[in-house]
Every structure is written in structure tokens, then in C-alpha cells.
Design a protein around this motif. Sequence first.
Motif, PDB file in Angstrom:
ATOM      1  N   ASP A  13      96.199  57.028  46.085  1.00  0.00           N
ATOM      2  CA  ASP A  13      96.258  58.620  45.473  1.00  0.00           C
ATOM      3  C   ASP A  13      94.839  58.956  45.095  1.00  0.00           C
ATOM      4  OD1 ASP A  13      98.955  58.674  45.642  1.00  0.00           O
ATOM      5  OD2 ASP A  13      99.560  58.422  43.639  1.00  0.00           O
ATOM      6  N   ALA A  14      94.043  58.160  44.453  1.00  0.00           N
ATOM      7  CA  ALA A  14      92.645  58.403  44.006  1.00  0.00           C
ATOM      8  C   ALA A  14      91.789  58.441  45.478  1.00  0.00           C
ATOM      9  CB  ALA A  14      92.162  57.552  43.171  1.00  0.00           C
ATOM     10  N   PHE A  15      91.974  57.644  46.247  1.00  0.00           N
ATOM     11  CA  PHE A  15      91.274  57.820  47.382  1.00  0.00           C
ATOM     12  C   PHE A  15      91.212  59.065  48.126  1.00  0.00           C
ATOM     13  CE2 PHE A  15      91.110  53.014  47.898  1.00  0.00           C
ATOM     14  CZ  PHE A  15      89.910  52.781  47.128  1.00  0.00           C
ATOM     15  N   GLY A  16      92.914  59.202  48.325  1.00  0.00           N
ATOM     16  CA  GLY A  16      93.233  60.497  49.007  1.00  0.00           C
ATOM     17  C   GLY A  16      92.578  61.913  48.251  1.00  0.00           C
ATOM     18  N   ALA A  17      92.647  61.783  46.978  1.00  0.00           N
ATOM     19  CA  ALA A  17      92.327  63.040  46.294  1.00  0.00           C
ATOM     20  C   ALA A  17      90.756  63.319  46.589  1.00  0.00           C
ATOM     21  CB  ALA A  17      92.365  62.869  44.728  1.00  0.00           C
ATOM     22  N   ARG A  18      89.930  62.114  46.612  1.00  0.00           N
ATOM     23  CA  ARG A  18      88.463  62.306  46.702  1.00  0.00           C
ATOM     24  C   ARG A  18      88.243  62.307  48.134  1.00  0.00           C
ATOM     25  NH1 ARG A  18      88.544  57.815  43.047  1.00  0.00           N
ATOM     26  NH2 ARG A  18      88.215  56.366  44.483  1.00  0.00           N
ATOM     27  N   LEU A  19      89.001  62.362  49.313  1.00  0.00           N
ATOM     28  CA  LEU A  19      88.896  62.388  50.609  1.00  0.00           C
ATOM     29  C   LEU A  19      88.983  64.016  50.606  1.00  0.00           C
ATOM     30  CD1 LEU A  19      88.488  61.776  53.561  1.00  0.00           C
ATOM     31  CD2 LEU A  19      90.863  60.940  53.403  1.00  0.00           C
ATOM     32  N   LYS A  45      96.395  63.885  57.080  1.00  0.00           N
ATOM     33  CA  LYS A  45      97.168  64.671  55.912  1.00  0.00           C
ATOM     34  C   LYS A  45      97.953  63.118  55.218  1.00  0.00           C
ATOM     35  CE  LYS A  45      98.401  68.662  58.213  1.00  0.00           C
ATOM     36  NZ  LYS A  45      99.335  69.422  58.836  1.00  0.00           N
ATOM     37  N   ARG A  46      98.226  62.447  55.846  1.00  0.00           N
ATOM     38  CA  ARG A  46      98.837  60.866  55.046  1.00  0.00           C
ATOM     39  C   ARG A  46      97.455  60.450  54.017  1.00  0.00           C
ATOM     40  NH1 ARG A  46     103.660  59.063  56.162  1.00  0.00           N
ATOM     41  NH2 ARG A  46     102.989  56.796  55.743  1.00  0.00           N
TER      42      ARG A  46
END
Length: 80
Positions: A13-19, A45-46
Motif C-alpha cells: 500500500d505504501a509503495f503504491g501510494a508513493r508510486l 493500476k494494480r
Amino acid sequence: MNTVQPIADDLSDAFGARLTEERNRLGLAVHELAHLAGITDYMQKRFENGTSTIPIDYLQALAARSDADVLYIITGARSI
């Protein structure tokens, strides 16, 4: 009964938000960053919504083909 969420899910989740934040900083649409990284829009998107783990080859492609701050995506600390 309390359910403990696995650490890996929190990290995804954290990686995705920063991405997502980094993609927005670069002014790129989902399909544009996906194209640079050589993946589908669906996978981009995933990665951004934290439902798939971001593989190292994806990060290597971003580092080689864009101005994305890959260190920030991984650690949350800006390198640029």
C-alpha cells in the motif's frame, strides 16, 4: 477477534501510494508510465493501488527510462 494485516500488505500500500505520487509529480497518466515501464495499464493500476507487489525489474525500467525517483518509491526518502 482482531485480525493482523501482514506487513507485506502495508508495504504494498505504501509503495503504491508513493508510486502514484511520483507518477503525478512527473505529470504522467497511468498509461504513459505503464508504457515507459513496459507493462500494461492494468498492472500499473494494480501496483498503484497496492494489490500487486512491485517487482524489481519494474523499478529498474522506471530508473532507466524515466526521471522517477525510485529511491523515494522504495523508501519514502527523496533522492532528487
